[in-house]
Every structure is written in C-alpha cells, then in structure tokens.
Design an enzyme around this catalytic site. Structure first.
Site, PDB file in Angstrom:
ATOM      1  N   CYS A  90       0.820  -1.214   0.000  1.00 19.42           N
ATOM      2  CA  CYS A  90       0.000   0.000   0.000  1.00 19.42           C
ATOM      3  C   CYS A  90       0.860   1.273   0.000  1.00 19.42           C
ATOM      4  CB  CYS A  90      -0.972  -0.037   1.168  1.00 19.42           C
ATOM      5  SG  CYS A  90      -2.366   1.107   1.034  1.00 19.42           S
ATOM      6  N   HIS A 205      -3.671  -5.869   1.937  1.00 14.77           N
ATOM      7  CA  HIS A 205      -3.456  -6.046   3.363  1.00 14.77           C
ATOM      8  C   HIS A 205      -3.961  -7.438   3.740  1.00 14.77           C
ATOM      9  CE1 HIS A 205      -2.524  -1.790   3.838  1.00 14.77           C
ATOM     10  NE2 HIS A 205      -3.632  -1.487   3.197  1.00 14.77           N
TER      11      HIS A 205
END
Length: 257
Positions: A90, A205
């Site tokens: 990310c 994630h």
C-alpha cells in the site's frame, strides 16, 4: 540465519502489515531455519546486507517521512539494486514509486518502481483478488492472490514495471477517473500491485503473506537463493480454510458490478 528487515514500522505500520515479517520468520523456522526480524525505525540507517525487506502501510505524513528517510539513507535502494527481495504494501508501494500524492502535493518517491500515484475519485475498500501475472521474479507463482484493499491512491505503472496480478475482484491499482486519458487505461484498470527487479509491491493487506503462503515462500526462496520448488512444503489447514473463505466472500466479482 535469515535476516528480515522490517522497514520503518513506526511510520509504515498502520494496518498490521508488520505481520508479513512475522509470517516470513515463522515459515522459515517451521523449516528448521534460523530467522530473525530486524526493525529499522525512522532515523536509523537501513542495512543493505539483510536477506529480505518488508514495508507496510501508513498515512500521508508517514509516507512523506518514510520517503525522505529512504531517499537520503539509500540503504534500501542499494539492497534492491543488489537483488535482495523487497516486499511493499500500500503506502510502501507508493513510496517506492517515482512519485506519489500526499498532503495535497506531489512527493518524490524512492524510484525503485516505475510507478506514479495520484488520487482516486472514491476510496477502494474491500476484498481484492487477482491471478498472478508471473512477471519477473514472480514467474513461479501459480496460486491466485487474495487480500483486503483500503486506499485512495491511483497508481499507474510505467513500462519498466509489471503488475503482480490481473484483477478478478476489487479495484486494484487505479480507477476509471485516473486512467480515462491513458492509451493503456483499460489495461491499467486490471492491474494489482507491481513487480520490478527484486521488488514486489501490492495493495493487499491481510497481512498479505498470511493469506498468500505461496507468495511468502517465493520471497523466502528469493532471499535464500534457492528455487521455490526446493522449499519443503508446509501444510497448515487453517490457512487453506482462510483462503477458501476469502475467495468465497460475499462481495460480487468485478464482472457483476
């Protein structure tokens, strides 16, 4: 001894992505290998001789701090240029690119990925899944990839970077608004993550390596200088059940949205 660098957990540790380093250590130890995690905090030099490096997610200010430190220090860049695997999640993906948008301005990135990140029209949040492209060092990946995305960054890959996966669910790297004027916009909207040299980056994630054991083992193999097929298999039924559950999650596939 396998030495795992946990890079800037104090600023890039917002979403539990430190767990990727824990997964690498545990899977190495389950194979009888000695493995240790070396946290590298803001202001500390990044050793360039560790075996593998992981970076996680963070907010705008944290990204700016991380980029400034990694650029000025140079240790992570030297490690990647020497072929040591780097796994970024990310904000970590965005920081390793050429530039990213944070706090209303464009920030220079580390430059390990041919990627630029602007803003999305709407936040991408929910389950994301893809089929591995098998680009570059991920050529031996065969199992679909799964994670949870939560970002407002629209990441566009340049010609030197390739996607980690081709989307089957979720938003991935970029949205319609960010890609509308690009000649390869339709392709960019199918991309998830990035692969370039020894760097593997993703918006997944989860932590990503807990949800994708084959990807974890690929990184271990790269760090150890062996083939993925040479690693002793590890059977963990709970992980298999987790993957089935996540792939069967209630969010409809992209083709039905």
């Amino acid at each position: 001894m396998l030495n795992i660098g946990l890079v800037l957990p104090d600023v890039l540790g917002t979403y539990g992505d430190d767990g990727n380093a824990l997964v690498l250590r545990q899977r190495a130890r389950m194979r009888g290998l000695k493995a240790e995690i070396h946290p590298i905090r803001l202001g500390e030099p990044v050793p360039e001789t560790l075996d593998i490096y992981t970076l996680g997610g963070g907010e705008d200010t944290a990204q700016i701090l991380a980029a400034d430190h990694l650029i000025s220090d140079g240790g992570l860049t030297r490690a990647a240029n020497a072929g040591r695997p780097v796994f970024a999640i990310c904000a970590g993906l965005q920081v390793l690119g050429e530039s990213f948008r944070a706090s209303g301005r464009i920030i220079d990135g580390v430059g390990l990925l041919d990627a630029t990140t602007a803003g999305m029209q709407d936040r991408a949040i929910g389950e994301v899944a893809s089929e591995p492209t098998r680009a570059g060092i991920t050529s031996n990946l065969t199992e679909p990839l799964t994670g949870f995305e939560n970002h407002l960054g629209a990441t566009i890959l340049g010609p030197s970077a390739q996607p980690l996966g081709t989307l089957t669910r979720g938003n991935g790297n970029a949205d319609q608004a960010a890609t509308a004027d690009l000649s390869d916009g339709s392709a960019q909207r199918t991309y998830e993550g990035a692969v370039q040299g020894s760097v593997i980056a993703t918006y997944m994630h989860g932590p990503a390596l807990a949800r994708n054991p084959q990807l974890a083992d690929l990184l271990l193999a790269q760090a150890m200088g062996v083939a993925l097929a040479d690693l002793e298999p590890i059977e963990i039924p709970a992980v298999d059940r987790l993957r089935v559950e996540r792939f069967n999650a209630s969010e409809p596939p992209r083709s039905q949205r």
